[in-house]
Write a protein that holds these residues in place. Structure first.
Motif, PDB file in Angstrom:
ATOM      1  N   ALA A 267       0.680  -0.926   0.104  1.00  0.00           N
ATOM      2  CA  ALA A 267       0.002  -0.158   0.188  1.00  0.00           C
ATOM      3  C   ALA A 267       0.871   1.313  -0.017  1.00  0.00           C
ATOM      4  O   ALA A 267       2.050   1.386   0.579  1.00  0.00           O
ATOM      5  CB  ALA A 267      -1.092  -0.504   1.455  1.00  0.00           C
ATOM      6  N   CYS A 268       0.635   2.175  -0.774  1.00  0.00           N
ATOM      7  CA  CYS A 268       1.507   3.487  -0.975  1.00  0.00           C
ATOM      8  C   CYS A 268       0.841   4.511  -0.612  1.00  0.00           C
ATOM      9  O   CYS A 268      -0.758   5.110  -1.260  1.00  0.00           O
ATOM     10  CB  CYS A 268       2.273   3.556  -2.427  1.00  0.00           C
ATOM     11  SG  CYS A 268       2.619   4.900  -2.641  1.00  0.00           S
ATOM     12  N   ALA A 269       1.320   5.577   0.233  1.00  0.00           N
ATOM     13  CA  ALA A 269       0.531   6.865   0.540  1.00  0.00           C
ATOM     14  C   ALA A 269       0.722   7.757  -0.759  1.00  0.00           C
ATOM     15  O   ALA A 269      -0.020   8.749  -0.891  1.00  0.00           O
ATOM     16  CB  ALA A 269       0.640   6.683   1.924  1.00  0.00           C
ATOM     17  N   THR A 270       2.121   7.493  -1.145  1.00  0.00           N
ATOM     18  CA  THR A 270       2.511   8.818  -2.204  1.00  0.00           C
ATOM     19  C   THR A 270       1.419   8.589  -3.108  1.00  0.00           C
ATOM     20  O   THR A 270       1.435   9.584  -3.373  1.00  0.00           O
ATOM     21  CB  THR A 270       3.947   7.605  -2.783  1.00  0.00           C
ATOM     22  OG1 THR A 270       4.587   7.593  -1.069  1.00  0.00           O
ATOM     23  CG2 THR A 270       4.638   9.250  -3.312  1.00  0.00           C
ATOM     24  N   CYS A 271       1.215   7.934  -3.591  1.00  0.00           N
ATOM     25  CA  CYS A 271       0.229   7.625  -5.127  1.00  0.00           C
ATOM     26  C   CYS A 271      -1.676   7.383  -4.650  1.00  0.00           C
ATOM     27  O   CYS A 271      -2.241   7.337  -5.805  1.00  0.00           O
ATOM     28  CB  CYS A 271       0.708   7.086  -6.150  1.00  0.00           C
ATOM     29  SG  CYS A 271       0.501   4.865  -5.873  1.00  0.00           S
ATOM     30  N   GLY A 272      -1.768   6.767  -3.516  1.00  0.00           N
ATOM     31  CA  GLY A 272      -3.092   6.305  -3.430  1.00  0.00           C
ATOM     32  C   GLY A 272      -3.655   4.885  -3.448  1.00  0.00           C
ATOM     33  O   GLY A 272      -4.090   4.117  -3.163  1.00  0.00           O
ATOM     34  N   GLY A 275      -1.970  -1.399  -3.873  1.00  0.00           N
ATOM     35  CA  GLY A 275      -0.889  -2.556  -4.509  1.00  0.00           C
ATOM     36  C   GLY A 275      -0.075  -2.211  -5.032  1.00  0.00           C
ATOM     37  O   GLY A 275       0.260  -1.879  -6.514  1.00  0.00           O
ATOM     38  N   CYS A 276       0.748  -1.026  -4.567  1.00  0.00           N
ATOM     39  CA  CYS A 276       1.744  -0.261  -5.531  1.00  0.00           C
ATOM     40  C   CYS A 276       3.227  -0.786  -5.725  1.00  0.00           C
ATOM     41  O   CYS A 276       4.068  -0.665  -4.218  1.00  0.00           O
ATOM     42  CB  CYS A 276       1.892   1.413  -4.746  1.00  0.00           C
ATOM     43  SG  CYS A 276       2.893   2.187  -6.118  1.00  0.00           S
ATOM     44  N   ALA A 277       3.958  -1.112  -6.479  1.00  0.00           N
ATOM     45  CA  ALA A 277       5.095  -1.890  -6.863  1.00  0.00           C
ATOM     46  C   ALA A 277       6.273  -1.145  -6.493  1.00  0.00           C
ATOM     47  O   ALA A 277       6.181  -0.367  -7.191  1.00  0.00           O
ATOM     48  CB  ALA A 277       4.740  -3.133  -7.690  1.00  0.00           C
ATOM     49  N   SER A 288      13.154   2.435  -6.915  1.00  0.00           N
ATOM     50  CA  SER A 288      12.453   2.647  -7.735  1.00  0.00           C
ATOM     51  C   SER A 288      11.355   2.072  -7.548  1.00  0.00           C
ATOM     52  O   SER A 288      10.453   0.976  -7.094  1.00  0.00           O
ATOM     53  CB  SER A 288      13.064   1.848  -8.939  1.00  0.00           C
ATOM     54  OG  SER A 288      12.565   1.720  -9.850  1.00  0.00           O
ATOM     55  N   ARG A 289      10.260   2.331  -7.742  1.00  0.00           N
ATOM     56  CA  ARG A 289       9.390   2.029  -8.101  1.00  0.00           C
ATOM     57  C   ARG A 289       7.598   2.423  -8.637  1.00  0.00           C
ATOM     58  O   ARG A 289       8.038   3.814  -9.810  1.00  0.00           O
ATOM     59  CB  ARG A 289       8.482   3.166  -6.532  1.00  0.00           C
ATOM     60  CG  ARG A 289       6.695   2.623  -5.331  1.00  0.00           C
ATOM     61  CD  ARG A 289       7.055   3.042  -4.462  1.00  0.00           C
ATOM     62  NE  ARG A 289       5.974   1.892  -3.514  1.00  0.00           N
ATOM     63  CZ  ARG A 289       5.877   1.627  -2.690  1.00  0.00           C
ATOM     64  NH1 ARG A 289       5.570   2.963  -1.854  1.00  0.00           N
ATOM     65  NH2 ARG A 289       4.883   1.006  -2.027  1.00  0.00           N
ATOM     66  N   ALA A 290       7.065   2.051  -9.169  1.00  0.00           N
ATOM     67  CA  ALA A 290       5.655   2.545 -10.117  1.00  0.00           C
ATOM     68  C   ALA A 290       4.936   3.892  -9.994  1.00  0.00           C
ATOM     69  O   ALA A 290       4.161   4.305 -10.471  1.00  0.00           O
ATOM     70  CB  ALA A 290       4.335   1.348 -10.061  1.00  0.00           C
ATOM     71  N   CYS A 291       5.147   4.643  -8.660  1.00  0.00           N
ATOM     72  CA  CYS A 291       4.833   5.904  -8.569  1.00  0.00           C
ATOM     73  C   CYS A 291       6.132   6.897  -8.138  1.00  0.00           C
ATOM     74  O   CYS A 291       5.972   8.053  -7.900  1.00  0.00           O
ATOM     75  CB  CYS A 291       4.034   5.930  -7.949  1.00  0.00           C
ATOM     76  SG  CYS A 291       4.584   5.955  -6.003  1.00  0.00           S
ATOM     77  N   VAL A 292       7.271   6.558  -8.991  1.00  0.00           N
ATOM     78  CA  VAL A 292       7.910   7.451  -8.300  1.00  0.00           C
ATOM     79  C   VAL A 292       9.203   7.078  -9.345  1.00  0.00           C
ATOM     80  O   VAL A 292       8.603   6.947 -10.410  1.00  0.00           O
ATOM     81  CB  VAL A 292       8.899   6.699  -7.460  1.00  0.00           C
ATOM     82  CG1 VAL A 292      10.806   5.551  -8.387  1.00  0.00           C
ATOM     83  CG2 VAL A 292      10.504   7.395  -6.438  1.00  0.00           C
TER      84      VAL A 292
HETATM   85 ZN   LIG Z   1       2.223   4.560  -5.107  1.00  0.00          ZN
END
Ligand SMILES: [Zn+2]
Ligand SMILES: [Zn+2]
Ligand SMILES: [Zn+2]
Ligand SMILES: [Zn+2]
Lengths: 705, 291
Positions: A267-272, A275-277, A288-292
């Motif tokens: 769970a990712c508070a950065t993009c909401g 299941g942010c990989a 390195s992340r799906a929303c970075v």
């Molecule tokens: Zn994210």
């Protein structure tokens, strides 16, 4: 993070972009507020026109359609990559989002995906400052939809970190922002950086202020085509495992190339996203992340296309290479042996070929899609000297060179030699924690991990020990090396024991190569001898070593050689050392393995000759060179030793001119394929050396030839 | 043809036994069959039962790492749960302490510092199950001490020390919240976000003790809808204001307890809830490590 997605019509063409600070895009595409006469041509006009800003399209109906809310960056990137034509509209947007993440509609609200046309008049009405932005309807600088869709806590959810807080419609401010954005883009040219690395770049280059509005700057550079904005993990089409199955999509780490198996969803508070990989394979280099955000510095290509290459050239260091006029005569300048010279010339010839000829077959493109040349040099051939002419050749042409090696100690050892060989060129030495990380240099010497931080930077990429530990079947390295190399660049691969696949390509003539079959001292490689023994385990249980082994070891000791003893199991190291100490009570004997915290000290003591016998696992199969040494490999028939590592271990013997013929013993109960293969490789190299007359006469006489 | 080739290529990976490496030291884990999951961990029967319900996160560690954890086994200061003498609590005095007591699972050793850094700053979220379930030892310790009429007391809800929105943006998660949710998964006690952080605090280690306490003023406050949340989640609605409610017990979660100023500031805000609820609020703090 999250980003807006929009399409803009320029003339009769629609382009899809994402935005970290949409005010930048509006200013860029509309140019002027409504009702404001096109004024300041004089100051910035020339540059603007060159970079394709608004002026060319003025009055030809710029039209912008934008999401009312920001969406997770990874999804925004996918949409911009896949949008084919026409203005943004919700149905197609949602379809694309579902392609990227089938569950997307369970956590992104439909309301976030509304699309609004942003007109020139809207810009005029609002958005002098960020605080006033909300009245445009395009709001939400925060995370999740709660903060903006009417929970009442208005500004609280608006996170304005990283954006410039002034009026973008002020021509003077806009002009200076553009200058800083250009400086940034030129500075990170050829690099692949995560958002926090960009901030690090800005703060360490006297742009601390700019680091506070890095989003605005990155957006401004992006919209001018000076950088690419990507996400750390991106959605790509998966290779088909079975021909009959439908193609599927998968996530890949754009920085290191890893696939879904190396990713973890949280769970990712950065993009909401629930299941942010993120990528576990390159986690040590920053997450390195799906929303970075991942930035690729592409300013050189863009500016070159607009005839402004000079700007980049000013930013990118050069000044080197002009003194290297003799590169075509490598033997003389670099004092190469005949064999080294011949191989070096073959590699130079490869570099001089035009791109099309060099990479005419898929294999010649090294599997990574880059034209490749293999320098197959036996252990102790002196491969470092052989690459000097290649580096000089590139420097003469103002090209950038990368030398990548898997091990940090090799980097540290090679750096002074390169600095000495090329005193007029700047050398950046990169490893974890090195201070050269932002240095702009003609020659970059790097551990393979650091390769991930480059994007289309180098013309010549030299990869050392491509078969060594982190490379073994390492898709990730191939990916990173290809990414670091310019699209028209070249690979030079160095190896004493190329992987099977590569050897096959060599045999089938698909991979251009040169063999260096002889050591610098022009003596043949020691051929391993067989010693039939039972498995070491039995001797350890019996607490007695076999007589033939003791005899052979005694011979080595009495001739004054130091002895490497390679074994397969870490837990056998200490028992074997104990046993050896009982047999050789007065001899300093040590043992080490990958789990030994004192390994470095023990290796130093062995190098200094303080200890005479070293029991070790394959961890020391390469790198440690002792002038007068013999090699014993116990359980040589173990599945843990492949032909390559047997050749490497055997390569520890006979390295010096004073003792060119060391002894190598394969101790095993059976004579398996790996051992046969290793011996065959060694004898075949010796045969080639003899045939080509590389061996010196005394050794030929000794061999009775 | 290609189909077989692909199948053939994937065979070794399908057949090879999966080797598990230690989360902390990365060495291969050799585990005997009669391995005791809670060997070396201070535990109670209740904790063993809780751990059995899902995969045991302590299995992520090799035996060496498992046995070298700096558990706090004996408590010298009944307030903050330190294993050594404690000037902070005596100086603060009973009047200014808004929480009942703190219990920590482990001492904040260099090794624990590395683990927390890997999780919190490097973002290696594989550490969460381990770190989160370590909190269980502190929880059961607390339950063992707090008995009423020989029955262990029940906690009404779990809440956590919040981080600022921009920190949350940057990190992607709040470690204290994640610990709280892990504890919820084992105990079933509901997690309620009662607090919010109004501003950043400068790095604590940079300042003197006096500064730290001054700095904590007004950093935390109650969430606007915290009362409502508490009422609805704890089913307090049917109780009228006249009836004297039983005291409400809240578990406050944080990662590291240093001087207690953060926990105390949060507890102070939480204690304001008692005005509306017409009952007393008892706050116990559970922290993963005690420095
Ligand atoms: Zn994210
Ligand atoms: Zn990666
Ligand atoms: Zn371990
Ligand atoms: Zn205390």
């Amino acid at each position: 993070m999250r980003a807006y997605v929009y399409t803009v019509r320029v003339g009769d063409k629609w382009v899809c972009r994402l935005s970290l600070d949409w005010r930048v895009d509006l200013r860029f595409w509309y140019g002027k507020k409504a009702g404001q006469a096109g004024g300041i041509e004089g100051r910035n006009g020339g540059e603007d026109a060159r970079l394709g800003e608004n002026r060319a399209y003025e009055g030809r109906g710029v039209e912008v359609w934008m999401t009312v809310s920001s969406i997770p960056l990874g999804l925004a990137v996918y949409v911009t990559e896949q949008w084919e034509m026409g203005p943004l509209e919700p149905k197609r947007l949602i379809r694309l989002l579902q392609e990227a993440d089938p569950q997307v509609m369970e956590w992104v609200s439909q309301g976030d995906l509304q699309i609004k046309q942003v007109k020139r008049e809207d810009v005029c009405r609002s958005a002098q400052r960020l605080q006033e932005v909300a009245c445009l309807g395009v709001s939400d600088w925060g995370v999740g939809s709660k903060s903006w869709n009417g929970n009442g806590n208005g500004n609280e959810g608006m996170i304005m970190e990283g954006v410039w807080n002034g009026d973008l419609w002020d021509d003077i401010d806009w002009g200076s922002l553009k200058r800083v954005a250009l400086r940034l883009a030129v500075g990170i040219q050829g690099r692949s950086l995560l958002a926090h690395e960009l901030q690090d770049y800005l703060t360490t280059h006297g742009m601390e202020d700019a680091a506070l509005y890095w989003r605005t700057l990155a957006q401004l550079a992006y919209v001018q085509g000076l950088v690419e904005l990507r996400s750390g993990l991106v959605v790509r089409e998966a290779p088909r495992r079975f021909p009959l199955l439908r193609r599927q999509r998968e996530l890949r780490c754009l920085r290191c190339g890893s696939r879904a198996g190396s990713h973890r969803r949280t769970a990712c508070a950065t993009c909401g996203s629930p299941g942010c990989a993120y990528c576990e394979a390159c986690l040590a280099m920053g997450r390195s992340r799906a929303c970075v955000l991942l930035l690729h510095g592409t300013a050189a290509a863009r500016l070159a296309a607009h005839g402004a290459a000079g700007t980049v050239a000013a930013g990118c260091a050069r000044a080197a290479g002009r003194a290297h006029a003799h590169a075509t005569e490598p033997g003389a300048r670099w004092r190469l042996s005949e064999a080294q010279h011949d191989a070096s010339c073959a590699a130079l010839h490869f570099l001089q070929q035009p791109c099309a000829a060099a990479g005419n077959t898929p294999a010649a493109r090294g599997g990574a899609g880059v034209p490749s040349f293999l320098l197959w040099a036996v252990t102790g051939a002196g491969k470092t000297e052989m690459i000097f002419p290649l580096i000089a050749h590139a420097l003469e042409r103002d090209q950038r060179v990368l030398i990548a090696t898997p091990r940090r100690d090799v980097v540290l050892e090679l750096a002074p030699r390169l600095a000495q060989a090329f005193p007029d060129s700047r050398l950046a030495t990169l490893y974890g924690g090195s201070s050269d990380r932002w240095m702009s240099a003609e020659i970059t010497l790097s551990t393979t991990h650091q390769l991930m931080r480059f994007y289309h930077m180098f013309d010549l990429v030299i990869i050392d020990e491509l078969d060594a530990f982190p490379y073994h079947n390492n898709e990730q390295l191939q990916y990173a090396a290809k990414k670091a190399c310019k699209p028209d660049g070249r690979f030079i691969l160095l190896s004493a024991t190329p992987p099977d696949r590569m050897q096959r390509d060599v045999r089938q003539g698909r991979l251009p190569h040169a063999k260096v079959p002889v050591r610098f001292h022009r003596h043949p490689l020691p051929v391993p001898k067989r010693l039939t023994l039972k498995p070491l385990r039995l001797y350890l249980e019996r607490r007695a070593l076999p007589i033939p082994l003791i005899k052979a070891l005694t011979t080595s000791i009495t001739r004054g050689a130091q002895v490497f003893i390679f074994i397969t199991r870490i837990k056998q190291v200490d028992p074997l050392v104990d046993l050896l100490r009982r047999h050789f009570p007065n001899l300093p004997i040590e043992g080490t393995s990958s789990e030994d915290t004192e390994r470095a000290e023990k290796v130093i003591r062995f190098r200094q000759g303080v200890s005479r016998m070293l029991v070790t696992t394959t961890i020391l199969e390469r790198g440690v060179t002792i002038p007068k040494s013999d090699v014993f490999i116990l359980d040589a028939d173990s599945a843990l030793f492949d032909a390559a590592s047997l050749v490497q271990m055997a390569g520890r013997a006979g390295r010096s001119l004073e003792d060119p013929a060391g002894n190598v013993m394969f101790c095993a109960s059976s004579w398996n394929r790996a051992q046969q293969h290793a011996v065959r490789q060694i004898t075949s190299m010796n045969r080639i050396a003899r045939r080509q007359g590389y061996l010196n006469t005394t050794s030929q006489r000794r061999k009775g030839i | 043809m290609k189909l077989f080739k692909n199948l053939f290529r994937s065979l070794p990976t399908l057949l090879a036994p999966k080797i598990q490496n230690c989360l902390s030291c990365h060495r291969a884990i050799h585990r005997s069959n009669n391995h005791n999951a809670v060997l070396g961990i201070p535990h109670t029967d209740a904790m063993v039962r809780a751990l059995r319900r899902s995969t045991n996160p302590f299995h992520d560690l090799c035996d060496t790492c498992l046995h070298s954890m700096p558990w706090i086994r004996s408590i010298r200061c009944p307030v903050c749960g330190r294993a050594t003498g404690c000037p902070d609590c005596s100086r603060r005095g009973k009047d200014h302490t808004y929480f009942q007591q703190n219990r920590s699972a482990v001492a904040y050793s260099p090794q624990m510092r590395d683990w927390l850094a890997a999780y919190k700053y490097r973002g290696d979220e594989r550490y969460l199950p381990l770190l989160g379930s370590m909190l269980l030892t502190a929880y059961y310790q607390l339950c063992g001490e707090q008995t009423r009429d020989n029955m262990p007391v029940k906690y009404d809800c779990i809440t956590y020390v919040p981080v600022s929105p921009s920190r949350l943006q940057e990190r992607g998660f709040n470690q204290a919240e994640q610990f709280a949710r892990t504890l919820h998964a084992y105990t079933g006690i509901p997690v309620i976000a009662l607090l919010q952080r109004n501003r950043h605090t400068v790095k604590q280690s940079m300042k003197s003790r006096g500064d730290r306490i001054e700095d904590m003023k007004d950093v935390f406050s109650l969430h606007i809808d915290s009362r409502q949340q508490l009422f609805s989640k704890l089913n307090l609605n049917h109780m009228t204001a006249q009836t004297q409610l039983r005291p409400i017990r809240i578990l406050l979660i944080d990662d590291v307890y240093t001087t207690g100023s953060t926990v105390n500031a949060c507890a102070k805000s939480l204690s304001e809830l008692s005005n509306d609820l017409n009952t007393s609020i008892l706050i116990s703090s559970l922290t993963w490590a005690r420095s």
